[in-house]
Design an enzyme around this catalytic site. Sequence first.
Site, mmCIF file in Angstrom:
data_model
loop_
_atom_site.group_PDB
_atom_site.id
_atom_site.type_symbol
_atom_site.label_atom_id
_atom_site.label_comp_id
_atom_site.label_asym_id
_atom_site.label_seq_id
_atom_site.Cartn_x
_atom_site.Cartn_y
_atom_site.Cartn_z
ATOM 1 N N GLU A 154 -1.582 10.182 -6.668
ATOM 2 C CA GLU A 154 -2.019 10.389 -5.458
ATOM 3 C C GLU A 154 -3.125 10.915 -5.221
ATOM 4 O O GLU A 154 -3.740 10.449 -4.342
ATOM 5 C CB GLU A 154 -1.321 10.618 -4.858
ATOM 6 C CG GLU A 154 0.342 9.019 -4.771
ATOM 7 C CD GLU A 154 0.521 7.747 -4.118
ATOM 8 O OE1 GLU A 154 -0.729 8.412 -2.654
ATOM 9 O OE2 GLU A 154 1.192 7.058 -4.994
ATOM 10 N N SER A 212 0.517 3.829 2.373
ATOM 11 C CA SER A 212 -0.014 4.688 2.808
ATOM 12 C C SER A 212 0.835 4.690 4.047
ATOM 13 O O SER A 212 2.359 4.548 4.311
ATOM 14 C CB SER A 212 -1.334 4.989 3.118
ATOM 15 O OG SER A 212 -1.517 5.943 2.950
ATOM 16 N N HIS A 256 -4.467 7.194 -5.095
ATOM 17 C CA HIS A 256 -3.758 6.636 -3.877
ATOM 18 C C HIS A 256 -4.898 5.276 -3.497
ATOM 19 O O HIS A 256 -5.962 5.797 -3.603
ATOM 20 C CB HIS A 256 -4.265 8.282 -2.746
ATOM 21 C CG HIS A 256 -3.272 7.141 -1.050
ATOM 22 N ND1 HIS A 256 -2.236 6.836 -1.496
ATOM 23 C CD2 HIS A 256 -3.914 6.960 -0.299
ATOM 24 C CE1 HIS A 256 -1.759 6.894 0.179
ATOM 25 N NE2 HIS A 256 -3.108 6.599 0.601
#
Length: 520
Positions: free
Chosen positions: A339, A221, A428
Amino acid sequence: MEKMKRRKFCQSVGLLGAAMVISPVTLRRPAYAGTDTSPIVTVRSGRLAGTRGSNGTRVWRGIPYAQPPVGELRGRAPRASVSWTETRSATTFGSEAVQQGLGPIPAPVSGSEDCLYINVWAPEQPSEKARPVLVWIHGGGFVFGAGSEPIYDGEDYAARGDLVFVSFNYRLNGFGFLATSHQEGAANLGLLDQIAALRWVKDNIAAFGGDPANVTVMGESAGAMSIGCLLGAPMARGLFARAIIQSGGARPVFSQTDARKVTELALAKAGLQPDDDAKLMALPVEELKRIFKLMGDESNSAFLGGEPFRPAIDGYVLPIHPLQNLAPVPTLIGHCENEGLTFAAVKNLLEGLPKRVRSLAGDARWQALTAAYAASARPQRDPMMDLFSDCFTGIPSLRLADGLAAVDAPVWSYRFDYQKASPIGAAHATDIAFTFGKAQGAPLPVEWTPEAQALSQHMRDSFIAFVRTGDPQTRDLPIWPRHDAKSLAYLRFDAAPEISADYIGAARRQAWRDVPIEAV
């Protein structure tokens, strides 16, 4: 207790993801009071006493890699750590950076401006040859997170991979990413901290048995996005030999003009004039936290795009957009299959990012994008959620892979597709548990079945192979071709890993073709 509650809540939502001046000052630190069997190393600043892990490893925690950026050093590039005269205890983690809430995640109470600390795990047994080094850069949307999060424990990589594992903290939110006029690079202090940490590794890792010429950076990330930026930062050249990017890309990046507008917004929230940078940076830490929170709460505009604090083109750390200045570093790039589902409750990002992409792409290109996603929608999938996911990581990952391949860097692409990774599928941050080989402390709940553990083993073995050799291929994976802009082959990490092609889709890629790089 409050800190533990905050971290657990943050994890349930999901993780988002300098030129150093040598100081002549020497401080007298408290003497180490541990046992004679504690592992001792000597780095440039002095002697360190660590502890032993449970798996044949040694660990040193809370090592200062730069001076605390407090007082007159707030808002300035990191300066080299001062030395100490007696053996320093390195058995506990240093403070986290000042933390900030994100969407439904409440504003944390932990964190300190005195946060520039690094941690090292190394195998117990000596080696005749210096070991490869893996440096982890944590995520958290550039507003929260720490290298000391329990899920990021480096013992498994050190033992399983026979390598040296490193993690560290860096400045976040407005403390790390606010374009004040204090000095050059102020818009990218968080990146300068990362560069300082990597310089520390280059200068000191040999003391832990690591090879300073064989350093791989890995992040997820915001950590992965940071690496995407570092690949385009001249100051970072030569500080790492390889990169593993998980749910990242060379984004998000403000233009120099927009970065200054963000600072002016902070000044307005503080009731200050547009040029009162000095007064802003002199405010008490709690007042700055209040101001930065207000900015986060109102970030669903097309201007802020749900991400008010991010790296910026500044003519110094990032002279131009990273994608236009990539170093030819061997890289492994991946993201999760869906995600966006992690951000269903993070309204500002879910709304703000598409607004910003639309504002930069223009209405005609945005309409073409939405039409392409609607026309190619898969059964039981929300095409707008797919579009958000590709705005966030899909297209940035593809563009970075294409850009690196264009400068002759060896690149491998993958996607994490394991739908049992969480109650919402392969969303995600659900790959973090598999990256580190444990369900405890994972951002989202995961049933740690033999199947899940086998997939985690495939991933870790592949990452370790890449760290050690520069090639992620292992005997347990299908033949994994390098990324090519025409064939678009990638590895699907699933219960049975397999090779596939074109994770975006031809029609959708065509619609993205003329969208400027600044948009994502």
